[in-house]
Design a protein around this motif. Structure first.
Motif, PDB file in Angstrom:
ATOM      1  N   ALA A  78     122.258 128.769  55.885  1.00  0.00           N
ATOM      2  CA  ALA A  78     121.992 127.031  56.608  1.00  0.00           C
ATOM      3  C   ALA A  78     120.466 126.817  57.136  1.00  0.00           C
ATOM      4  CB  ALA A  78     123.403 126.405  57.240  1.00  0.00           C
ATOM      5  N   THR A  79     120.458 127.807  58.243  1.00  0.00           N
ATOM      6  CA  THR A  79     119.798 126.684  59.105  1.00  0.00           C
ATOM      7  C   THR A  79     118.193 127.364  59.035  1.00  0.00           C
ATOM      8  OG1 THR A  79     120.188 128.488  61.092  1.00  0.00           O
ATOM      9  CG2 THR A  79     121.214 126.284  60.870  1.00  0.00           C
ATOM     10  N   MET A  80     118.661 128.877  58.736  1.00  0.00           N
ATOM     11  CA  MET A  80     117.438 129.845  58.681  1.00  0.00           C
ATOM     12  C   MET A  80     116.280 129.972  59.926  1.00  0.00           C
ATOM     13  SD  MET A  80     117.238 131.362  56.007  1.00  0.00           S
ATOM     14  CE  MET A  80     116.083 132.117  55.916  1.00  0.00           C
ATOM     15  N   GLU A  81     117.524 129.348  61.345  1.00  0.00           N
ATOM     16  CA  GLU A  81     116.428 129.267  62.182  1.00  0.00           C
ATOM     17  C   GLU A  81     116.780 130.947  62.583  1.00  0.00           C
ATOM     18  OE1 GLU A  81     115.878 129.379  66.284  1.00  0.00           O
ATOM     19  OE2 GLU A  81     118.129 130.310  66.130  1.00  0.00           O
ATOM     20  N   ARG A  82     115.638 130.998  63.121  1.00  0.00           N
ATOM     21  CA  ARG A  82     114.707 132.423  63.452  1.00  0.00           C
ATOM     22  C   ARG A  82     116.113 133.487  64.528  1.00  0.00           C
ATOM     23  NH1 ARG A  82     111.527 135.997  68.180  1.00  0.00           N
ATOM     24  NH2 ARG A  82     110.595 137.416  66.568  1.00  0.00           N
ATOM     25  N   ARG A  83     116.177 132.549  65.925  1.00  0.00           N
ATOM     26  CA  ARG A  83     116.959 133.526  66.564  1.00  0.00           C
ATOM     27  C   ARG A  83     118.245 133.495  66.054  1.00  0.00           C
ATOM     28  NH1 ARG A  83     116.055 130.149  71.507  1.00  0.00           N
ATOM     29  NH2 ARG A  83     116.068 128.325  69.865  1.00  0.00           N
ATOM     30  N   LEU A  84     119.629 133.056  65.258  1.00  0.00           N
ATOM     31  CA  LEU A  84     120.252 133.072  64.541  1.00  0.00           C
ATOM     32  C   LEU A  84     120.072 134.030  63.743  1.00  0.00           C
ATOM     33  CD1 LEU A  84     123.317 132.128  64.350  1.00  0.00           C
ATOM     34  CD2 LEU A  84     122.387 130.484  62.795  1.00  0.00           C
ATOM     35  N   VAL A  85     119.091 134.418  62.863  1.00  0.00           N
ATOM     36  CA  VAL A  85     119.233 134.806  61.479  1.00  0.00           C
ATOM     37  C   VAL A  85     119.147 135.863  61.886  1.00  0.00           C
ATOM     38  CG1 VAL A  85     117.571 135.811  59.044  1.00  0.00           C
ATOM     39  CG2 VAL A  85     117.844 133.327  59.682  1.00  0.00           C
ATOM     40  N   ALA A 125     124.924 148.664  53.232  1.00  0.00           N
ATOM     41  CA  ALA A 125     125.115 148.159  53.800  1.00  0.00           C
ATOM     42  C   ALA A 125     124.587 148.254  55.391  1.00  0.00           C
ATOM     43  CB  ALA A 125     126.739 147.777  54.379  1.00  0.00           C
ATOM     44  N   VAL A 126     124.280 148.830  55.434  1.00  0.00           N
ATOM     45  CA  VAL A 126     123.112 149.774  56.179  1.00  0.00           C
ATOM     46  C   VAL A 126     122.000 148.896  56.334  1.00  0.00           C
ATOM     47  CG1 VAL A 126     121.801 151.050  58.276  1.00  0.00           C
ATOM     48  CG2 VAL A 126     124.966 151.212  57.288  1.00  0.00           C
ATOM     49  N   VAL A 127     120.964 149.604  55.319  1.00  0.00           N
ATOM     50  CA  VAL A 127     119.573 149.406  55.012  1.00  0.00           C
ATOM     51  C   VAL A 127     119.262 148.149  54.069  1.00  0.00           C
ATOM     52  CG1 VAL A 127     118.054 150.022  52.754  1.00  0.00           C
ATOM     53  CG2 VAL A 127     119.239 151.546  54.122  1.00  0.00           C
ATOM     54  N   LEU A 128     120.234 147.737  53.788  1.00  0.00           N
ATOM     55  CA  LEU A 128     120.013 145.707  53.194  1.00  0.00           C
ATOM     56  C   LEU A 128     119.538 145.125  54.783  1.00  0.00           C
ATOM     57  CD1 LEU A 128     119.659 143.659  51.627  1.00  0.00           C
ATOM     58  CD2 LEU A 128     121.746 143.227  51.110  1.00  0.00           C
ATOM     59  N   PRO A 129     120.400 145.110  55.548  1.00  0.00           N
ATOM     60  CA  PRO A 129     120.337 144.301  57.047  1.00  0.00           C
ATOM     61  C   PRO A 129     118.756 144.652  57.258  1.00  0.00           C
ATOM     62  CG  PRO A 129     122.615 145.740  56.768  1.00  0.00           C
ATOM     63  CD  PRO A 129     121.446 145.556  55.540  1.00  0.00           C
ATOM     64  N   THR A 130     118.648 145.994  57.482  1.00  0.00           N
ATOM     65  CA  THR A 130     117.867 146.595  58.263  1.00  0.00           C
ATOM     66  C   THR A 130     116.367 146.241  57.779  1.00  0.00           C
ATOM     67  OG1 THR A 130     118.998 148.490  58.637  1.00  0.00           O
ATOM     68  CG2 THR A 130     117.009 149.189  58.801  1.00  0.00           C
ATOM     69  N   VAL A 131     116.077 146.353  56.358  1.00  0.00           N
ATOM     70  CA  VAL A 131     115.268 145.032  55.736  1.00  0.00           C
ATOM     71  C   VAL A 131     114.727 144.226  55.908  1.00  0.00           C
ATOM     72  CG1 VAL A 131     114.189 145.053  53.566  1.00  0.00           C
ATOM     73  CG2 VAL A 131     114.925 147.338  53.811  1.00  0.00           C
ATOM     74  N   LEU A 132     116.285 142.866  56.000  1.00  0.00           N
ATOM     75  CA  LEU A 132     116.522 141.846  56.372  1.00  0.00           C
ATOM     76  C   LEU A 132     115.779 141.611  57.844  1.00  0.00           C
ATOM     77  CD1 LEU A 132     119.030 140.938  54.727  1.00  0.00           C
ATOM     78  CD2 LEU A 132     117.098 140.615  53.528  1.00  0.00           C
ATOM     79  N   LEU A 133     116.414 142.541  58.245  1.00  0.00           N
ATOM     80  CA  LEU A 133     115.759 141.661  60.045  1.00  0.00           C
ATOM     81  C   LEU A 133     114.354 142.226  59.931  1.00  0.00           C
ATOM     82  CD1 LEU A 133     116.989 141.596  62.890  1.00  0.00           C
ATOM     83  CD2 LEU A 133     117.469 143.906  63.346  1.00  0.00           C
ATOM     84  N   LEU A 135     111.922 142.173  57.752  1.00  0.00           N
ATOM     85  CA  LEU A 135     111.182 140.752  57.169  1.00  0.00           C
ATOM     86  C   LEU A 135     111.394 140.229  58.138  1.00  0.00           C
ATOM     87  CD1 LEU A 135     112.120 141.195  53.334  1.00  0.00           C
ATOM     88  CD2 LEU A 135     109.786 141.288  53.930  1.00  0.00           C
ATOM     89  N   ALA A 136     112.422 139.212  59.205  1.00  0.00           N
ATOM     90  CA  ALA A 136     112.186 138.193  59.580  1.00  0.00           C
ATOM     91  C   ALA A 136     111.877 138.139  61.161  1.00  0.00           C
ATOM     92  CB  ALA A 136     114.085 137.588  60.027  1.00  0.00           C
ATOM     93  N   ALA A 137     111.523 139.606  61.911  1.00  0.00           N
ATOM     94  CA  ALA A 137     111.172 139.938  62.438  1.00  0.00           C
ATOM     95  C   ALA A 137     109.469 139.871  62.363  1.00  0.00           C
ATOM     96  CB  ALA A 137     111.845 140.973  63.388  1.00  0.00           C
ATOM     97  N   SER A 138     109.451 140.763  61.665  1.00  0.00           N
ATOM     98  CA  SER A 138     107.704 140.573  61.531  1.00  0.00           C
ATOM     99  C   SER A 138     107.337 139.040  61.248  1.00  0.00           C
ATOM    100  CB  SER A 138     107.301 141.582  60.122  1.00  0.00           C
ATOM    101  OG  SER A 138     107.864 141.207  59.056  1.00  0.00           O
ATOM    102  N   ARG A 139     107.983 138.200  60.503  1.00  0.00           N
ATOM    103  CA  ARG A 139     107.391 136.910  59.963  1.00  0.00           C
ATOM    104  C   ARG A 139     107.399 136.237  61.178  1.00  0.00           C
ATOM    105  NH1 ARG A 139     106.095 132.349  58.415  1.00  0.00           N
ATOM    106  NH2 ARG A 139     106.398 130.911  56.566  1.00  0.00           N
ATOM    107  N   GLY A 140     108.607 136.491  62.178  1.00  0.00           N
ATOM    108  CA  GLY A 140     108.319 135.406  63.122  1.00  0.00           C
ATOM    109  C   GLY A 140     106.697 135.739  64.298  1.00  0.00           C
ATOM    110  N   GLY A 141     107.098 137.341  64.392  1.00  0.00           N
ATOM    111  CA  GLY A 141     105.370 137.922  65.446  1.00  0.00           C
ATOM    112  C   GLY A 141     104.577 137.492  64.198  1.00  0.00           C
ATOM    113  N   ALA A 142     104.308 137.110  63.422  1.00  0.00           N
ATOM    114  CA  ALA A 142     102.848 136.835  62.454  1.00  0.00           C
ATOM    115  C   ALA A 142     102.520 135.547  62.676  1.00  0.00           C
ATOM    116  CB  ALA A 142     102.894 136.776  60.963  1.00  0.00           C
ATOM    117  N   GLU A 143     104.085 134.472  63.049  1.00  0.00           N
ATOM    118  CA  GLU A 143     104.021 133.406  63.419  1.00  0.00           C
ATOM    119  C   GLU A 143     103.656 133.016  65.191  1.00  0.00           C
ATOM    120  OE1 GLU A 143     104.701 130.482  61.920  1.00  0.00           O
ATOM    121  OE2 GLU A 143     103.839 130.923  59.795  1.00  0.00           O
ATOM    122  N   ALA A 144     104.190 133.873  65.513  1.00  0.00           N
ATOM    123  CA  ALA A 144     104.494 133.305  67.531  1.00  0.00           C
ATOM    124  C   ALA A 144     103.274 134.045  67.956  1.00  0.00           C
ATOM    125  CB  ALA A 144     105.248 134.374  68.041  1.00  0.00           C
ATOM    126  N   GLY A 145     102.685 134.855  66.809  1.00  0.00           N
ATOM    127  CA  GLY A 145     101.944 135.488  67.570  1.00  0.00           C
ATOM    128  C   GLY A 145     100.315 135.125  67.140  1.00  0.00           C
TER     129      GLY A 145
END
Length: 145
Positions: A78-85, A125-133, A135-145
């Motif tokens: 619902a929020t797509m807030e980085r820390r919560l994701v 159930a391990v691979v999907l959240p790992t890939v999502l993690l 994707l989300a972390a690399s997107r955050g790194g690009a934005e924050a850095g």
């Protein structure tokens, strides 16, 4: 610094993360309700019933924990807030990795085909959240850095 994952939807990666979180949340919601409300029916499932004796209390606790995880995943969707994701995905992995490891060591009662299917399901159930993690972390790194 508050950073949201692509509220405007311009980044395809954001859509993939949201969709993946939705799949994880929906899965946890269905599984949590099933185990919480119908523990005996869940217990009779072939991938579960070969384990130690039925324990209604333990199963209902497991169902409640699954629902709690679904709430966190739904909030992330619902929020797509980085820390919560990121937190929701790490929490999901904290549950799914030991679950996979446990069942990988207890396949003997299952046929080869059933065991392979079960491991594929739990592996997803391990691979999907790992890939999502990632994707989300690399997107955050690009934005924050």
């Amino acid at each position: 610094m508050r950073w949201t994952i692509g509220r405007d939807g311009r980044d395809r990666r954001d859509g993939l993360v949201r969709a993946g979180l939705g799949v994880l949340a929906g899965t946890q919601l269905v599984l949590g309700l099933w185990v919480l409300l119908l523990p005996e029916l869940f217990w009779k499932w072939p991938w579960v019933s070969h384990l130690p004796p039925y324990n209604e209390h333990l199963l209902r606790d497991f169902g409640g924990a699954g629902l709690a995880l679904a709430v966190v995943l739904c909030a992330a969707v619902a929020t797509m807030e980085r820390r919560l994701v990121l937190t929701a995905l790490v929490a999901y992995l904290a549950s799914s990795v030991p679950h996979l490891v446990f069942h990988a060591g207890h396949l003997a009662p299952l046929s080869a085909a059933s065991g392979a299917g079960f491991m594929a399901l739990l592996g997803t159930a391990v691979v999907l959240p790992t890939v999502l993690l990632w994707l989300a972390a690399s997107r955050g790194g690009a934005e924050a850095g």
